[in-house]
Structure formats: C-alpha cells, structure tokens
Design a protein around this motif. Sequence first.
Motif, PDB file in Angstrom:
ATOM      1  N   ARG A   1       0.852  -1.223  -0.066  1.00 33.11           N
ATOM      2  CA  ARG A   1       0.012  -0.038   0.088  1.00 33.11           C
ATOM      3  C   ARG A   1       0.761   1.147   0.064  1.00 33.11           C
ATOM      4  O   ARG A   1       1.989   1.194   0.461  1.00 33.11           O
ATOM      5  N   ASP A   2       0.295   2.334  -0.445  1.00 35.97           N
ATOM      6  CA  ASP A   2       1.116   3.574  -0.842  1.00 35.97           C
ATOM      7  C   ASP A   2       1.192   4.284   0.584  1.00 35.97           C
ATOM      8  O   ASP A   2       2.101   5.200   0.744  1.00 35.97           O
ATOM      9  N   LEU A   3      -0.174   4.379   1.216  1.00 35.02           N
ATOM     10  CA  LEU A   3       0.023   5.313   2.436  1.00 35.02           C
ATOM     11  C   LEU A   3      -0.052   4.425   3.632  1.00 35.02           C
ATOM     12  O   LEU A   3      -0.886   3.371   3.724  1.00 35.02           O
ATOM     13  N   GLN A   4       0.714   4.332   4.558  1.00 33.62           N
ATOM     14  CA  GLN A   4       1.121   3.690   5.903  1.00 33.62           C
ATOM     15  C   GLN A   4       0.042   4.200   7.034  1.00 33.62           C
ATOM     16  O   GLN A   4      -0.455   5.410   7.006  1.00 33.62           O
ATOM     17  N   ARG A   5       0.258   3.523   8.189  1.00 31.90           N
ATOM     18  CA  ARG A   5      -0.805   4.137   9.164  1.00 31.90           C
ATOM     19  C   ARG A   5       0.288   3.991  10.426  1.00 31.90           C
ATOM     20  O   ARG A   5       1.157   3.423  10.650  1.00 31.90           O
ATOM     21  N   ILE A   6      -0.078   5.059  11.366  1.00 31.42           N
ATOM     22  CA  ILE A   6       0.689   5.356  12.430  1.00 31.42           C
ATOM     23  C   ILE A   6      -0.137   4.874  13.723  1.00 31.42           C
ATOM     24  O   ILE A   6      -1.464   5.322  13.900  1.00 31.42           O
ATOM     25  N   ARG A   7       0.304   4.061  14.434  1.00 33.24           N
ATOM     26  CA  ARG A   7      -0.421   3.344  15.715  1.00 33.24           C
ATOM     27  C   ARG A   7      -0.293   4.491  16.810  1.00 33.24           C
ATOM     28  O   ARG A   7      -1.205   4.654  17.422  1.00 33.24           O
TER      29      ARG A   7
END
Length: 241
Positions: free
Chosen positions: A67-73
């Motif tokens: 995926r191009d956009l990652q996530r911040i936890r």
Amino acid sequence: MLHKTRGIVLHTLPYGDKYLIVAIYTELFGRVGYLITPARRGKVGVAQALLMPLSLLELEVEHRNDRDLQRIREARSLSLPTALQTHPVKNAEALFLSEILYRVIREKESDPPLFHFLFDAVRHLETADAGIANFHLTFLFRLAVYLGIRPNRETYVEGRYFDLLEGIFTEEVPLHGRYLNADDSRVMARLTKMTFANMSLFAFSHTERSAILGHVLDFYRLHLPGFPELKSLEVLRALFE
C-alpha cells in the motif's frame, strides 16, 4: 507488522474532511506517506501539534509494501516543547527547510547517514541561541553533501569564478553563462567553511545573505531536476529585512 522508528515531519496535506496525509522522513523506511486521523475531543488520533514542520517524532507504525499510505499507531514528540513554534526566525527556517526537504527527498528506503544528519540538524536549530540567521545557509551546504552535489571548495583561489553547472571554481569565465562573479564566488567559498558549530562567527548583511541564498537555490535547481520555486522563501527573506 508493527515497527518502531524515529521520523521528521516534512509536509501535511488535508485529505477529505477527516484525514491528513503526512510526509515523514523515517529512520527505517526513508520517506513515507501516512494517512492520519487527527485527534479530536473524545476520539483517538494523532495530535496535530505533533505534525508541525520538522517535528521530531518517535513512531509506532504499520508498514506494508502493498500500500502507498501507511498507518501510525502511536506518535510521541522528541522535539523540545515549542522550540521552533515560538521563535519567529526558527519557525520560518523550519517552514522553509521542510519545504525543501519535501521536494528533494524522494527515496522510499533507509539512508541512516542522511537521517542522522537531518535529525541532528533539527536538534541544533531547536537549541541554537547564536548564528540562527545563518542556519538555513549552513544546512543547505551540508545537505548538498548527502545529495551528491557538494561544491568543490578545494578549487577556490582568490579571484576565481564559481561555475554553477560544474560545482567548481575556475580561472576563466564559463562560456555557458551560469556562474558567479568574483565577489559572489568569494562569499560562496566562505560559506563552504560554515558548520553548525561556527555559523555564529560569520557576519553577512541582509543583501549579502539574500543574494547568496538565491545563488544556492539556483545551484540546487541546476543539479536537482524538478526543483521548484519555493512558497516559503519570501517569508524567510522578509523576516531578515
């Protein structure tokens, strides 16, 4: 899979009504785009106060190659509280330099020497109390080393001309016309000696500082395809008038 990494905020862009896309230069993954839900009262998210230009962060992130956009936890500030936000010159320099980094750093892979240079440079800007007006010039000269476009200081002799295309000082006026006159070349040679430790020892008038910044940006523009006009440049120049 979750990873812990440090990061430096480069740019924030609204995405729809509920999200932000934040470009962060990370220690583990290089430049990464993160899709973020800003924290609102009573809801979980990332506080927008953490996302100011050049903010230093400790992150727990999801990272998937598909995926191009990652996530911040989770995100925690590593910056000194309000160090760049409450000082008008530091704030303008952070805005200006973050815009440059957003434009010139594209690599989606780890580059530890570059990351450590940037992290230490931001920390120095946060804590500096002298020579702040020279910080952006010092930064741009030092950054050029990591971008592979460093001017060759060893070729300087009094009276020579700085060839903007070749990055060297030369006895003859370059036929292509992209060069600095002898006076501006002398200033350019002086600036190659500046470091964050000694930048307070270099005195320049507003006119000199503005002119040499223009020359440095011309040098970047010639060596980095697609380098744009910078929106934050006039803010920075106006501050030193």
